[in-house]
Design a protein around this motif. Sequence first.
Motif, PDB file in Angstrom:
ATOM      1  N   GLY A   4      98.124 -11.101  74.516  1.00 45.79           N
ATOM      2  CA  GLY A   4      98.477 -10.420  73.359  1.00 45.79           C
ATOM      3  C   GLY A   4      98.174  -8.945  73.559  1.00 45.79           C
ATOM      4  O   GLY A   4      97.982  -8.178  72.661  1.00 45.79           O
ATOM      5  N   ASN A 431      93.286  -8.095  67.092  1.00 42.84           N
ATOM      6  CA  ASN A 431      93.755  -9.330  67.555  1.00 42.84           C
ATOM      7  C   ASN A 431      92.332 -10.033  68.129  1.00 42.84           C
ATOM      8  O   ASN A 431      91.507  -9.236  68.164  1.00 42.84           O
ATOM      9  CB  ASN A 431      94.474  -8.830  68.904  1.00 42.84           C
ATOM     10  N   LEU A 469      98.544 -11.287  64.416  1.00 49.38           N
ATOM     11  CA  LEU A 469      99.153 -11.075  65.347  1.00 49.38           C
ATOM     12  C   LEU A 469     100.593 -12.041  65.156  1.00 49.38           C
ATOM     13  O   LEU A 469     101.525 -11.628  65.259  1.00 49.38           O
ATOM     14  CB  LEU A 469      99.057 -10.874  66.583  1.00 49.38           C
ATOM     15  N   LEU A 508      97.687  -2.978  68.551  1.00 46.93           N
ATOM     16  CA  LEU A 508      96.677  -4.034  68.846  1.00 46.93           C
ATOM     17  C   LEU A 508      95.462  -3.547  69.170  1.00 46.93           C
ATOM     18  O   LEU A 508      95.027  -2.720  70.129  1.00 46.93           O
ATOM     19  CB  LEU A 508      97.171  -4.890  70.052  1.00 46.93           C
TER      20      LEU A 508
END
Length: 804
Positions: A4, A431, A469, A508
């Motif tokens: 991610g 995240n 996310l 993020l």
Amino acid sequence: MAVGTAACIFDGGTAGALDQSRVLCLADGEVVAYRIPTQTPTTRYFPIPNTPLDAPSASGFVLVRHRIQAPAIEGCDETPPALTFYSLYMHLQDWAAYEDRALERPAFWVESEAKWVKEGKDAPDINRKNQRGVWVAHRMTEWRILDFLPAGTQVEISGNGHYRELKGTLGPSSLLDENGALQGYVAAAYLGQRAGDMLEITRTLNVRAEPHAGGAVLGQLPARTLVEISGSGDFVKLERIEQYVPITALRSEYIPALRDQVFVPEKPIPIKAGELIGHIGPYQHAKDSQPRHKLHLEVFCTDYLPKFLYASRAWAERLPAKERTWLKIAKGSLAIIRKPEHGRRFPAFVEPHHVVDADLLVPKSLIDNLPAANKIHQPEPGGGKKRNWYYLEGLLNDEQGNIVDGWVAEIIGETPWVSPWHWDGYEVIHNSPSQTLGMAYRLSLDKKTSEEDLARLKPSADQWEQGELQSRLYAIIDRNRDRKLSTEEIRTALSIPAHAQALSRIVLECESEWYYRQEKWDALDQIFGHTTSAPILNWMAEKERIKALSWWGDVAQVLKFPMDAVHFLHPIGLFGHLSSIGPSTAVYYIYHDGLIERTPPADFETDKAGAHYIYIDSAGQKHDFGRFSGVKATRWIRSGLKGSEEVYLVDASSLGDNPARKFGFRFVDTQRRYLSQSALASLIGALMDVGYQDVASTGFSMSDGSSGVSKSHINGENGDFRFLRTDGDWRVPTHLNRIAGVNALDETRQAAFNNALYKFGWHTQLAWKYLKNGEYRLLSRTQHFPNHQHHLHVGKYSPNIRER
């Protein structure tokens, strides 16, 4: 191994679309850390039991710090909000790849005193024996040949300017004995004024083997050569001869300050957009049959990004309307299906239409460049709402995800225009700091995973899937709402401008994968099923690789990096966004037909002297000449009289060495190497138009915009060129008042070059009426002018330039 993170990977899959021969800096900034290993480290895996594989993992990286700031508000003393962010270029080549000098070296490394004569295609083929290298000159401001240095020769130089004094040798190689001692004697009667320890030769002078007129001639020295002598009498001994080489023909021997460790320079090293970062190194996973070259590119900021976004958005509301350069087509807008037509009948909302299914920001530059038939201004009768209609093709999507074309309405005063400083669409997503959740999710998607493992991983995988996310990705990509992201759905989303734009604006908040904590990676043991009694050798090796690649802990204290979460932005999305704010320098788009389009630098940029040049040929191919440095000067009204306006002048000394060129170009016998920004664009256009390898200029303007020894060469707009010869020898001036010069003149090529110069803006060209075959002739586009028998003068500069 990180899950991610907002990084981009460039490897063989993108090589067809992007030049991966070198890695260039994305934006102006400063290098704050780098690492270059002596040799690329390897990791021992066991893809087949008892069969080891030593796989390379390029650990070189460069970290660059950037800063952007919103434009000031006129009459406001408040400081505009600013953002500091970093770009990381990971998996770069090792030192061994540079040692043979085959690869260009980054200039931010520490430079040694040694320089090398350029080799390969970077050096012109100027020797009649087809050797490559550089001629050695006798003066800094003039040019007569003393020697030739082959490509690859190491040299020492000193001084400043275009020509640098050659050190470490006493004179030309033809006058040196086998031990490097200078030989020869010259007549003392022809030694003139003293310049320090040196004397100037007053005429072309023979160098003799013995101190008398009957001595054998070893060579000649041209007038104005500076020499150091010893002895007395009619002939004196040569002790040293000054020699000069053009700096553009040399390549610096850059050496990194430290190898095999992370180096944080005490003072950050400035770097410009487009300058060399390095070259992509080899990287091989345990399951790869061969190493591949891949670049890991990421962008992050260590400050609290939401605070900046809040301040910037508030500031943007106060900026003048000219700063609002994005038209926002909101979800739910109607796109009228009717095609553009010559009658320019106004579209109507009751006509057949599509419903736009996602917000899309459309840059003003795209709208401005729409064909006239695709733009309609509709005044509303009775003083009602006015509308601008734009027919957009390939940009909008309907509720089924299909790309649609249609007319969209800008309702004046209602449809929003936003500034890049609004950061519209950017959203920060936290995240999960847990590596285990993301890895469990990835493994659960693996069809090779056993049912037993799926059951074991399911709680962690579900927790990841329900996270912020993944939910956001489902909302953009998962069109059939089956809570799966298929390859086809991802490709479709990236092909839809609105969805690709939305994905590129996800920020993020998470911990960097380059910050190594043992417990973070050990936590994955359970996910993989690794235990001390049943070890997974490849996972143990992978953890060692992760540790070797990490660098965050080495820079954190010096650069004041946090040891927890930071904010990662999509690199391509961010720099696309920054391009809408405005380039750090002016950009000139030079078209083959003589048109030049200019994108001015951003208002907040204080150093506008440099400029970026891109030539577009008849096939539409772009030739990127990169950024040229420049200086700011006061515009001259006429020679000897300055005005009050500013002019930006660009040093064109390196033009003939630019890798994008399809021509040969150099300055000779001049220090007037500065052109105005637009004049350099025109010169590039003319040179690319003809593609000749032997163009030589005897000057435009000095660095302050003055004309130097001439009167008409002010502000970097008027220039002189040597005439083109049939033998291609640019070193020899061609005199059209002499039979030899007329016979050497290449009339056909000179006419083509004159026409190209005219096409790109030089509408007055002065030369010489010459006699050939019993008739007087003038070159194409030229008029006769006194004292122009040995060069072409171009002036009355009036290019076809428009703002882009």
